[in-house]
Design a protein around this motif. Structure first.
Motif, PDB file in Angstrom:
ATOM      1  N   HIS A  23       0.862  -1.189   0.000  1.00 36.89           N
ATOM      2  CA  HIS A  23       0.000   0.000   0.000  1.00 36.89           C
ATOM      3  C   HIS A  23       0.895   1.235   0.000  1.00 36.89           C
ATOM      4  O   HIS A  23       1.638   1.477   0.960  1.00 36.89           O
ATOM      5  CB  HIS A  23      -0.930  -0.011   1.222  1.00 36.89           C
ATOM      6  N   GLU A  31       1.458   3.643   2.928  1.00 36.64           N
ATOM      7  CA  GLU A  31       2.071   3.165   4.171  1.00 36.64           C
ATOM      8  C   GLU A  31       3.582   3.003   3.969  1.00 36.64           C
ATOM      9  O   GLU A  31       4.124   1.915   4.036  1.00 36.64           O
ATOM     10  CB  GLU A  31       1.415   1.839   4.584  1.00 36.64           C
ATOM     11  N   ARG A  47      -2.914   4.493  -1.543  1.00 32.70           N
ATOM     12  CA  ARG A  47      -2.980   3.100  -1.107  1.00 32.70           C
ATOM     13  C   ARG A  47      -2.908   2.161  -2.325  1.00 32.70           C
ATOM     14  O   ARG A  47      -2.198   1.177  -2.327  1.00 32.70           O
ATOM     15  CB  ARG A  47      -4.313   2.909  -0.359  1.00 32.70           C
ATOM     16  N   HIS A  65       2.828  -3.554   6.982  1.00 31.94           N
ATOM     17  CA  HIS A  65       1.818  -2.515   6.739  1.00 31.94           C
ATOM     18  C   HIS A  65       1.701  -1.623   7.968  1.00 31.94           C
ATOM     19  O   HIS A  65       2.179  -1.975   9.045  1.00 31.94           O
ATOM     20  CB  HIS A  65       0.446  -3.159   6.505  1.00 31.94           C
ATOM     21  N   GLU A 121       0.863  -5.482  11.019  1.00 34.52           N
ATOM     22  CA  GLU A 121       0.114  -4.218  10.958  1.00 34.52           C
ATOM     23  C   GLU A 121       0.627  -3.345  12.089  1.00 34.52           C
ATOM     24  O   GLU A 121       0.265  -3.540  13.248  1.00 34.52           O
ATOM     25  CB  GLU A 121      -1.388  -4.480  11.139  1.00 34.52           C
TER      26      GLU A 121
HETATM   27 ZN   LIG Z   1      -1.728  -1.830   4.240  1.00 35.10          ZN
END
Ligand SMILES: [Zn+2]
Length: 351
Positions: free
Chosen positions: A72, A75, A124, A195, A274
């Motif tokens: 993404h 990020e 993203r 991420h 994450e």
């Molecule tokens: Zn992501």
């Protein structure tokens, strides 16, 4: 021994600090690293390369660990964490005998910037408006949240999966091919995709994203979680199946995990980190005023802290992958790990 096409370097260097850093590290790594261009992505500013890097023993019988970032584009911190770790390895290769010994029985693979067009544009999605982490062909079970779980309405909205029946995007295809070539089919392979999302905690997610049913290697994940707790505590991570939060269509790691199952050879454990970006927002509420600030630490010293924060875990994961057969459950403990995992993550009462 880099095998990048001669024009990749200037193209990338002109475009993105993350690609510049990657090319610098490839250069510094010299004969210890191999690099290859996996795809070329058209952007408004010209073509950008998707570059994969490998080091360590290429023998398919040794364990392998993959570090993936920049899926993404918004990020960026994910790509930066992967590059920071690759950078530390490249610098240690100059003197660290123990690292050289480790790489004799371990393969490491890096794909720090999967979506260079998205990183460049601060989006993203990729430049064609497709969310790569919704781009695999499989549909999720019922109960997928509207939009966020992936949709085929229009590329103007976030979380667009791509048109139905279309081939996967070049970046998704490049990632899948790289994983297939470097990770799948080995006795054991692990991947970590970096991420940053909402929340206060750093979460390590494992499949599935498409269903609330457990993955086949739940016992293996539970055993890994146990050695992580035993050896790295106190650590900031919560390990759990992604489906505990929400279901999504088209997750690339679900897709690759299912492909690994169909090979019926070896163990593949894909994970996603994450990073909890609310931590950074909480300490610097002005970040809320910036779109980048929702997903990336904006203050230099905090960014450095985030880059350092995950180093110990990444190092732990290289050791855990290399020595997987010392902690993977055997016939005598596998059922027990599986039952504990069901109780822990799936709220099942066993017997
Ligand atoms: Zn992501």
């Amino acid at each position: 021994m880099a095998v990048l096409p001669t024009d990749a370097a200037p193209r990338a260097a002109a475009a993105l600090p993350e690609l510049q850093e990657l090319l610098r590290l490839i250069d510094q790594g010299g004969s210890m690293l191999q690099a290859r261009e996996l795809a070329s992505v058209a952007t408004s500013a010209g073509a950008l390369p998707v570059i994969g890097v490998t080091l360590g023993n290429p023998d398919p019988s040794v364990p392998a660990l993959g570090f993936i970032g920049g899926v993404h584009g918004l990020e960026r911190i994910g790509a930066q964490v992967v590059l920071a770790y690759l950078g530390s390895l490249v610098r240690r290769l100059r003197w660290d005998l123990s690292l050289h010994q480790q790489l004799e029985s371990l393969r490491l693979v890096f794909l720090p910037v999967v979506n260079p067009g998205g990183v460049q544009a601060g989006t993203r999605a990729n430049p064609r408006g497709v969310d790569l982490m919704r781009n695999a062909p499989q549909d999720a079970d019922r109960g997928v949240p509207f939009l966020i779980g992936g949709h085929r309405l229009t590329r103007q909205l976030p979380f667009f999966r791509g048109p139905g029946g279309a081939p996967m995007e070049a970046e998704s295809e490049a990632l899948c091919r790289f994983v297939r070539e470097e990770l799948l089919g080995r006795p054991v392979a692990v991947s970590i995709d970096f991420h940053s999302g909402f929340g206060l905690r750093d979460r390590i997610w494992f499949p599935y994203a498409r269903t609330r049913r457990p993955m086949r290697h739940l016992a293996e994940i539970h055993a890994l979680c146990e050695v992580l707790d035993q050896c790295l505590s106190p650590h900031p991570y919560v390990m759990e199946p992604q489906s505990r939060h929400y279901l999504t269509h088209g997750d690339l790691w679900d897709h690759l995990y299912d492909e690994a199952l169909s090979l019926d050879r070896g163990i593949f454990l894909p994970m996603t980190l994450e990073m909890g970006s609310w931590l950074w927002v909480k300490k610097n509420p002005r970040q809320l005023l910036s779109r980048h600030g929702m997903f990336n630490p904006l203050i230099e010293h905090r960014q450095q802290r985030v880059l350092r924060r995950h180093m110990a875990w990444m190092d732990f994961m290289t050791r855990a992958t290399q020595s997987a057969f010392r902690w993977l459950p055997g016939p005598d403990t596998r059922i027990d790990h599986g039952e504990q995992a069901l109780i822990r993550w799936y709220r099942r009462t066993v017997r």
